[in-house]
Design a protein around this motif. Sequence first.
Motif, PDB file in Angstrom:
ATOM      1  N   GLU A   4       5.042  10.844  -4.986  1.00 22.47           N
ATOM      2  CA  GLU A   4       6.416  11.349  -5.079  1.00 22.47           C
ATOM      3  C   GLU A   4       7.373  10.443  -5.856  1.00 22.47           C
ATOM      4  O   GLU A   4       8.419  10.890  -6.320  1.00 22.47           O
ATOM      5  N   GLN A   5       7.057   9.160  -5.929  1.00 21.65           N
ATOM      6  CA  GLN A   5       7.888   8.179  -6.641  1.00 21.65           C
ATOM      7  C   GLN A   5       9.311   8.102  -6.082  1.00 21.65           C
ATOM      8  O   GLN A   5      10.288   7.930  -6.809  1.00 21.65           O
ATOM      9  N   GLU A   6       9.417   8.179  -4.766  1.00 23.41           N
ATOM     10  CA  GLU A   6      10.737   8.162  -4.132  1.00 23.41           C
ATOM     11  C   GLU A   6      11.466   6.842  -4.367  1.00 23.41           C
ATOM     12  O   GLU A   6      12.687   6.819  -4.513  1.00 23.41           O
ATOM     13  N   ILE A   7      10.720   5.718  -4.423  1.00 24.70           N
ATOM     14  CA  ILE A   7      11.369   4.423  -4.623  1.00 24.70           C
ATOM     15  C   ILE A   7      12.018   4.323  -6.002  1.00 24.70           C
ATOM     16  O   ILE A   7      13.032   3.645  -6.180  1.00 24.70           O
ATOM     17  N   LEU A   8      11.467   5.063  -6.976  1.00 28.74           N
ATOM     18  CA  LEU A   8      12.066   5.112  -8.310  1.00 28.74           C
ATOM     19  C   LEU A   8      13.257   6.064  -8.323  1.00 28.74           C
ATOM     20  O   LEU A   8      14.301   5.767  -8.908  1.00 28.74           O
ATOM     21  N   ASN A   9      13.094   7.208  -7.656  1.00 29.15           N
ATOM     22  CA  ASN A   9      14.191   8.179  -7.591  1.00 29.15           C
ATOM     23  C   ASN A   9      15.413   7.593  -6.905  1.00 29.15           C
ATOM     24  O   ASN A   9      16.551   7.937  -7.241  1.00 29.15           O
ATOM     25  N   ASP A  10      15.186   6.688  -5.941  1.00 34.14           N
ATOM     26  CA  ASP A  10      16.297   6.063  -5.215  1.00 34.14           C
ATOM     27  C   ASP A  10      16.838   4.833  -5.931  1.00 34.14           C
ATOM     28  O   ASP A  10      17.753   4.163  -5.414  1.00 34.14           O
ATOM     29  N   GLY A  11      16.264   4.473  -7.083  1.00 30.30           N
ATOM     30  CA  GLY A  11      16.795   3.385  -7.899  1.00 30.30           C
ATOM     31  C   GLY A  11      16.537   1.993  -7.369  1.00 30.30           C
ATOM     32  O   GLY A  11      17.187   1.030  -7.801  1.00 30.30           O
ATOM     33  N   ILE A  49      13.685   0.298  -7.760  1.00 27.19           N
ATOM     34  CA  ILE A  49      12.956  -0.369  -8.840  1.00 27.19           C
ATOM     35  C   ILE A  49      13.213   0.403 -10.130  1.00 27.19           C
ATOM     36  O   ILE A  49      13.153   1.646 -10.128  1.00 27.19           O
ATOM     37  N   PRO A  50      13.504  -0.276 -11.236  1.00 27.84           N
ATOM     38  CA  PRO A  50      13.718   0.433 -12.504  1.00 27.84           C
ATOM     39  C   PRO A  50      12.495   1.272 -12.892  1.00 27.84           C
ATOM     40  O   PRO A  50      11.370   0.767 -12.892  1.00 27.84           O
ATOM     41  N   ARG A  51      12.706   2.541 -13.207  1.00 27.13           N
ATOM     42  CA  ARG A  51      11.603   3.453 -13.514  1.00 27.13           C
ATOM     43  C   ARG A  51      10.749   2.941 -14.676  1.00 27.13           C
ATOM     44  O   ARG A  51       9.520   3.062 -14.647  1.00 27.13           O
ATOM     45  N   GLU A  52      11.382   2.338 -15.675  1.00 22.31           N
ATOM     46  CA  GLU A  52      10.624   1.912 -16.859  1.00 22.31           C
ATOM     47  C   GLU A  52       9.628   0.796 -16.542  1.00 22.31           C
ATOM     48  O   GLU A  52       8.629   0.616 -17.236  1.00 22.31           O
ATOM     49  N   LEU A  53       9.903   0.031 -15.465  1.00 20.50           N
ATOM     50  CA  LEU A  53       8.971  -1.026 -15.073  1.00 20.50           C
ATOM     51  C   LEU A  53       7.625  -0.450 -14.643  1.00 20.50           C
ATOM     52  O   LEU A  53       6.601  -1.107 -14.742  1.00 20.50           O
ATOM     53  N   ILE A  54       7.644   0.786 -14.168  1.00 22.61           N
ATOM     54  CA  ILE A  54       6.423   1.435 -13.706  1.00 22.61           C
ATOM     55  C   ILE A  54       5.828   2.311 -14.791  1.00 22.61           C
ATOM     56  O   ILE A  54       4.726   2.052 -15.296  1.00 22.61           O
ATOM     57  N   VAL A  55       6.548   3.355 -15.168  1.00 22.17           N
ATOM     58  CA  VAL A  55       5.948   4.389 -16.027  1.00 22.17           C
ATOM     59  C   VAL A  55       5.722   3.914 -17.457  1.00 22.17           C
ATOM     60  O   VAL A  55       4.884   4.471 -18.174  1.00 22.17           O
ATOM     61  N   ASP A  56       6.436   2.870 -17.880  1.00 25.42           N
ATOM     62  CA  ASP A  56       6.237   2.340 -19.237  1.00 25.42           C
ATOM     63  C   ASP A  56       5.369   1.093 -19.243  1.00 25.42           C
ATOM     64  O   ASP A  56       5.281   0.408 -20.263  1.00 25.42           O
ATOM     65  N   ASN A  57       4.733   0.783 -18.107  1.00 21.57           N
ATOM     66  CA  ASN A  57       3.901  -0.424 -18.033  1.00 21.57           C
ATOM     67  C   ASN A  57       2.562  -0.153 -18.719  1.00 21.57           C
ATOM     68  O   ASN A  57       1.761   0.656 -18.242  1.00 21.57           O
ATOM     69  N   PRO A  58       2.304  -0.804 -19.861  1.00 14.93           N
ATOM     70  CA  PRO A  58       1.085  -0.496 -20.621  1.00 14.93           C
ATOM     71  C   PRO A  58      -0.177  -1.110 -20.038  1.00 14.93           C
ATOM     72  O   PRO A  58      -1.278  -0.772 -20.440  1.00 14.93           O
ATOM     73  N   TYR A  59      -0.022  -2.010 -19.078  1.00 10.67           N
ATOM     74  CA  TYR A  59      -1.179  -2.742 -18.569  1.00 10.67           C
ATOM     75  C   TYR A  59      -1.781  -2.113 -17.312  1.00 10.67           C
ATOM     76  O   TYR A  59      -2.992  -1.981 -17.188  1.00 10.67           O
ATOM     77  N   TYR A  60      -0.926  -1.721 -16.366  1.00  7.92           N
ATOM     78  CA  TYR A  60      -1.437  -1.471 -15.030  1.00  7.92           C
ATOM     79  C   TYR A  60      -1.157  -0.083 -14.466  1.00  7.92           C
ATOM     80  O   TYR A  60      -1.780   0.306 -13.484  1.00  7.92           O
ATOM     81  N   TYR A  61      -0.189   0.645 -15.023  1.00  9.40           N
ATOM     82  CA  TYR A  61       0.096   1.974 -14.471  1.00  9.40           C
ATOM     83  C   TYR A  61      -0.906   2.965 -15.045  1.00  9.40           C
ATOM     84  O   TYR A  61      -0.950   3.202 -16.248  1.00  9.40           O
ATOM     85  N   GLN A  62      -1.732   3.538 -14.170  1.00 12.96           N
ATOM     86  CA  GLN A  62      -2.803   4.433 -14.614  1.00 12.96           C
ATOM     87  C   GLN A  62      -2.421   5.885 -14.321  1.00 12.96           C
ATOM     88  O   GLN A  62      -2.588   6.385 -13.212  1.00 12.96           O
ATOM     89  N   LYS A  63      -1.903   6.563 -15.348  1.00 14.92           N
ATOM     90  CA  LYS A  63      -1.480   7.964 -15.187  1.00 14.92           C
ATOM     91  C   LYS A  63      -2.648   8.854 -14.772  1.00 14.92           C
ATOM     92  O   LYS A  63      -2.455   9.916 -14.180  1.00 14.92           O
ATOM     93  N   ASN A 117       0.833  -1.202   0.000  1.00 15.48           N
ATOM     94  CA  ASN A 117       0.000   0.000   0.000  1.00 15.48           C
ATOM     95  C   ASN A 117       0.875   1.262   0.000  1.00 15.48           C
ATOM     96  O   ASN A 117       0.589   2.231  -0.714  1.00 15.48           O
ATOM     97  N   GLN A 118       1.943   1.255   0.807  1.00 15.57           N
ATOM     98  CA  GLN A 118       2.858   2.401   0.808  1.00 15.57           C
ATOM     99  C   GLN A 118       3.521   2.564  -0.561  1.00 15.57           C
ATOM    100  O   GLN A 118       3.752   3.691  -1.022  1.00 15.57           O
ATOM    101  N   PHE A 119       3.815   1.447  -1.212  1.00 13.87           N
ATOM    102  CA  PHE A 119       4.374   1.484  -2.552  1.00 13.87           C
ATOM    103  C   PHE A 119       3.414   2.172  -3.530  1.00 13.87           C
ATOM    104  O   PHE A 119       3.804   3.059  -4.299  1.00 13.87           O
ATOM    105  N   LEU A 120       2.131   1.795  -3.481  1.00 15.20           N
ATOM    106  CA  LEU A 120       1.141   2.399  -4.374  1.00 15.20           C
ATOM    107  C   LEU A 120       0.990   3.898  -4.104  1.00 15.20           C
ATOM    108  O   LEU A 120       0.913   4.707  -5.036  1.00 15.20           O
ATOM    109  N   GLU A 121       0.951   4.263  -2.829  1.00 16.03           N
ATOM    110  CA  GLU A 121       0.832   5.682  -2.476  1.00 16.03           C
ATOM    111  C   GLU A 121       2.040   6.464  -3.008  1.00 16.03           C
ATOM    112  O   GLU A 121       1.904   7.585  -3.522  1.00 16.03           O
ATOM    113  N   ASP A 122       3.211   5.868  -2.912  1.00 22.25           N
ATOM    114  CA  ASP A 122       4.437   6.516  -3.393  1.00 22.25           C
ATOM    115  C   ASP A 122       4.456   6.615  -4.918  1.00 22.25           C
ATOM    116  O   ASP A 122       4.762   7.671  -5.490  1.00 22.25           O
ATOM    117  N   ILE A 123       4.121   5.511  -5.591  1.00 21.41           N
ATOM    118  CA  ILE A 123       4.181   5.474  -7.061  1.00 21.41           C
ATOM    119  C   ILE A 123       3.260   6.515  -7.677  1.00 21.41           C
ATOM    120  O   ILE A 123       3.586   7.130  -8.701  1.00 21.41           O
TER     121      ILE A 123
END
Length: 485
Positions: free
Chosen positions: A109-116, A118-132, A100-106
Amino acid sequence: MFNSYKTEPFFDHMFTSNRDPKDHYSRFYHTLQNFSEMELREKHETAQLSFLRQGITFTVYNENISTERTMPFDFIPIVIPPEEWALIEKGMIQRTEALNQFLEDIYHEQEILNDGVIPRELIVDNPYYYQKQVQGMEIPLNNHIFLAGIDLIRNEEGKYLILEDNLRNPSGMSYVYQNRYVMRQVYPEFFANHSLHTLEHQLSHLHEAALAHVPKTAKSGTQPRAVLLTPGMYNSAYYDHVFLAQQMGIELVEGRDLVINNHVVYMKTIRGLKRVDIIYRRIDDDFLDPKAFRPDSALGVPGLLEAYRRGNVAILNGIGNGIADDKAIYAYVPDIIRYYLNEEPIISNVDTYRLREPDQREWVLRNLEQLVVKNVGASGGYDMLIGPHASQEEIEMFREKIIEEPHQYIAQPTINLSRAPAYQGERFYPCHVDLRVFVIRGKSTHVVPGGLSRVALKEGSLVVNSSQGGGGKDTWVLKGEGSDQ
């Protein structure tokens, strides 16, 4: 009864390697010995008919043809002693809190991506589940996970491992209740000498947790109105929807029953429009709102996302949860737990190979016949290779798929899934099992004692999904000394 039953080389829930019943199964085992073969056969048939009479079915889709089936039921329960359940409960609370904290962050602020981590492309380029569309939105309780279904397995040593997280629309809770109902009706003798955690009040926790998500613009001083939004009677989990709505005491609605006025959701009734504050949706993200997602959706409610964005309605589970239960993200969940909670995982993942990484992909391609390969966008046992049970043709087909789209697949070692006895065809034989545990989150977290034990009833099969020939068992959590729950 069990003269020809073999436990080795697997971990067996009921028996030791010497075929003696384990301590927590001993009372059940000795009661079972009192039944004749005819009594067992008659009870088994009565149990299957009970599911049919109550309309407890699911729909299997194959080549655009749908078939209605009853869930096969096996009467030998999975029995969990109290100390094991305490471990599972702690592990489930830890994992869902971190996710849940991961979802709130993603979505902020996306701090977990900024800190490296998890690879950023796994999230922001995910065509199935990342809802901008929901980026930056504030939601009640900052809680994205209202109901989770976490799938557990046990390996050769009996160690619990987490196989999969289901954080979008986990199904199967109704079967937990119906399995227990049928067991009590058909096999009352088994309950005489057991002290179990009951299920009677568990759905009140679900109702209470749903109402805890009341949006900030709801009228104060009035009871918030919650509804369960279903795609309709042709959905494979429709029985689940009907059961939960009835037991929670909320209206079951389809998209056509709701309307948006001034960015507020209303339900059509014979007494006019009634405001809706909370929607427990069983419709996937893409179909929720044709204005925001798929324009061809006839299942959703036009304008629902804007009402959600303005804080006029709560949607449970949260939109965009799929990014946290994506099979590609699964491999990073131990890192997610360490990052947000500064704790080691209480229950481990199954080892997972990330095929987007060249060195791991090359090793997997050389060892496909030993591995399980899964499509990160599929579920229900579809588009999956079980190497040791696959033909050379199937292995080569998956090799080509991985080379063509490595980001689309993960691989895992083949685990000798634990087994338990099943009674089918008038005999007992060992079958592989897993366990879906349901976690309810509102102002606090509650883990439903037991869960849905799924069993691969095809002898030798590793696939427990009902759509692939699996069935269900009742799951008993024994009370510990001095327990009053």
